[in-house]
Design an enzyme around this catalytic site. Sequence first.
Site: not given
Length: 226
Positions: A23, A25
């Site tokens: 991922d 952020d």
Amino acid sequence: MSSGDPAAGQQPTAGRPHALLLDLDGTLVDSEPIHRAGFERWFAHRGWAFDREVASLFTGRRADDVFRTVEGPWSGGDPTQMFHEIVAMVPRDRLPDAVPGAVASIERALAAGIPLALVTSAGGRWADKALAALGGIDRFDVVVTRDDVSVGKPDPSGYALACERLGVDAGCALACEDAPQGVVAAVAAGVGTVVGVTTSFSDQVLREAGAHATLPDLTGIPALLR
């Protein structure tokens, strides 16, 4: 690393993973405060409260998906328009720092020949900008952004698409996520080992979402890639 209970019917990947799915952020870059500032400005402009509970609805998800599926003061508005209004209010004068261990994890995967995929709810322009401090988006073999799927996290399609494009069995992959919605997405896609990174949510919240294990950042990931 603190181990959580494996998801039902699923066991953590044994040995070195065949792919590393990351991922963006909150997992690779410490960008949540930047995005939160945009949300705070937009909610204040609308005259709506923006507290921790509301913030948690949006963390790790596409904002327009939340507007479409979760009731709130935004109900009845145009999800796409509201999303673009928020993007326009996100500070543009600073870039996020890398989460500790992020660069080392990417470099270790590259050195070991382990395919890399970025699976993010963000758009491609932000991903390209945010990853500048980590050597650039080109270090990833596959990039799956909000624009590549019809429904974002917690739907598993992003992780499923990443594994399909890499040509690997999801059960042999390792994913790292900082938000429960992302953990749910990775688990639902059949990812063999899902590590929750506690930069945004607690160990308990991520384990309850299905994370097999948790880490405070990414400094422990390179050891899993040897």
